[in-house]
Write a protein that holds these residues in place. Sequence first.
Motif, mmCIF file in Angstrom:
data_model
loop_
_atom_site.group_PDB
_atom_site.id
_atom_site.type_symbol
_atom_site.label_atom_id
_atom_site.label_comp_id
_atom_site.label_asym_id
_atom_site.label_seq_id
_atom_site.Cartn_x
_atom_site.Cartn_y
_atom_site.Cartn_z
ATOM 1 N N TYR A 1 0.804 -1.215 0.000
ATOM 2 C CA TYR A 1 0.000 0.000 0.000
ATOM 3 C C TYR A 1 0.840 1.269 0.000
ATOM 4 O O TYR A 1 0.296 2.376 -0.045
ATOM 5 N N HIS B 1 -6.427 9.737 1.573
ATOM 6 C CA HIS B 1 -6.158 8.568 0.728
ATOM 7 C C HIS B 1 -7.020 7.388 1.216
ATOM 8 O O HIS B 1 -6.516 6.503 1.913
ATOM 9 N N GLU C 1 -8.232 4.858 -0.430
ATOM 10 C CA GLU C 1 -8.118 3.619 -1.199
ATOM 11 C C GLU C 1 -7.400 2.491 -0.451
ATOM 12 O O GLU C 1 -7.884 1.334 -0.472
ATOM 13 N N CYS D 1 -9.746 0.845 2.023
ATOM 14 C CA CYS D 1 -10.850 0.144 1.351
ATOM 15 C C CYS D 1 -10.381 -1.188 0.776
ATOM 16 O O CYS D 1 -11.109 -2.191 0.826
ATOM 17 N N HIS D 2 -9.164 -1.222 0.223
ATOM 18 C CA HIS D 2 -8.626 -2.480 -0.293
ATOM 19 C C HIS D 2 -8.390 -3.479 0.844
ATOM 20 O O HIS D 2 -8.703 -4.663 0.728
ATOM 21 N N ILE E 1 -17.234 -1.314 -1.344
ATOM 22 C CA ILE E 1 -15.865 -1.782 -1.131
ATOM 23 C C ILE E 1 -15.534 -2.947 -2.054
ATOM 24 O O ILE E 1 -14.452 -3.008 -2.642
ATOM 25 N N GLU F 1 -14.778 -2.041 -5.441
ATOM 26 C CA GLU F 1 -13.565 -1.218 -5.479
ATOM 27 C C GLU F 1 -13.886 0.222 -5.849
ATOM 28 O O GLU F 1 -13.158 0.885 -6.591
ATOM 29 N N GLU F 2 -14.989 0.718 -5.282
ATOM 30 C CA GLU F 2 -15.379 2.113 -5.414
ATOM 31 C C GLU F 2 -15.142 2.818 -4.088
ATOM 32 O O GLU F 2 -15.391 2.250 -3.021
ATOM 33 N N THR F 3 -14.690 4.046 -4.139
ATOM 34 C CA THR F 3 -14.544 4.829 -2.910
ATOM 35 C C THR F 3 -15.934 5.164 -2.380
ATOM 36 O O THR F 3 -16.734 5.772 -3.107
#
Length: 368
Positions: free
Chosen positions: A106, A123, A125, A128-129, A207, A210-212
């Motif tokens: 990351y 940030h 992302e 979320c990942h 999530i 893979e969308e914020t």
Amino acid sequence: MEGEKKDDGKSPKKPEGKEEGAQGTQAGGAIDALAAGLSKYFTSAVKLDDVEKVLSEVTFEGVAKYLKSDKCTNVITMAGAGISTSAGIPDFRSPGSGLYDNLQKYNLPDPMAIFSIQYFIEHPEPFCHLAKELWPGHFKPTPCHYFVKQLHEKGKLLRHYTQNIDTLEHYTGLPADKIVEAHGTFRTSHCLTCQKEFSQDWIKEKIFAEETPTCDAEDCVGLVKPDIVFFGEKLPDRYFKCVEEDLKKCDLLIILGTSLSVQPFASLTGRVPTKTPRLYINLDKGNTNVDPFMMLFMGGGATLNFDDENNYRDVFKQATCDEGCYSLSDLVGWGKELRQTVEKEHKRLDAEIAEDKQKPKTAKGASK
């Protein structure tokens, strides 16, 4: 084993600098001296002759006898990540296998940034990942989780306090009002701007696609975050409310799979009555010395005195959480029932997980 990942943003921090040098060494020595002095003071303040000794023997077997008796009806369990590692969920601080040692992909400024509220705002992302990898429902409750449920079914459990965010206690069927999630939960989410609440299904869909997660309220484009406690955020109000009500009633404290390193959670060990036995099941004795600041501001007596010649209530069981809970359940006479429950429930959950994997997926991977 390490059980925690977050603090409440209020614990004392080390001053930043290139090196501590002599001043840092002196400060550390002063804090150690303060801790030792306060521990000695609070220990001496308890007149052992006046304390009711409820254990027939200060051993694991003595705790089991007491748990089985009618005198023990308000058990509180304190849990860290160690209760979930056998489910395949990593703890946070174990060298090599811990989560903080495995976040290189990351490109974080430091491992703990992934749980920093300020870093998330800038940030989102990486978190979320990671949340997709750790999402509740991928894992099954452990025997330790089912032991906590068993305490409830036997009429023994007052409350289960957990630092974990995996929600595995809920998958055992333990009632939500018996659970205090000190570091929050994935079960609900809120917009950081307008505070609109979102369901677990809503945030999961975002999530896994893979969308914020972004607020859908009119005239709001704020970030939506699961209601887990990040660095820089306060603990849930319910935590403090339940602590105030519960700890004074506790007649047996069982500490499971936490290093007792993160405050204010670790200070709970010192807020039970002085006569209350405290059983600690873990692979090592963790940070059982009191934090001097928590002793002053959250309540004294937190030190677990396993090796003290005057110890009358503290017992350490060196074992994994599953092994320790099975052993305790065996001694109380519930072991066969616990093993049958674990086998039955794991079969049921395996079937549900297999069925879920067969469901059609969208192009971005979110379940329909």
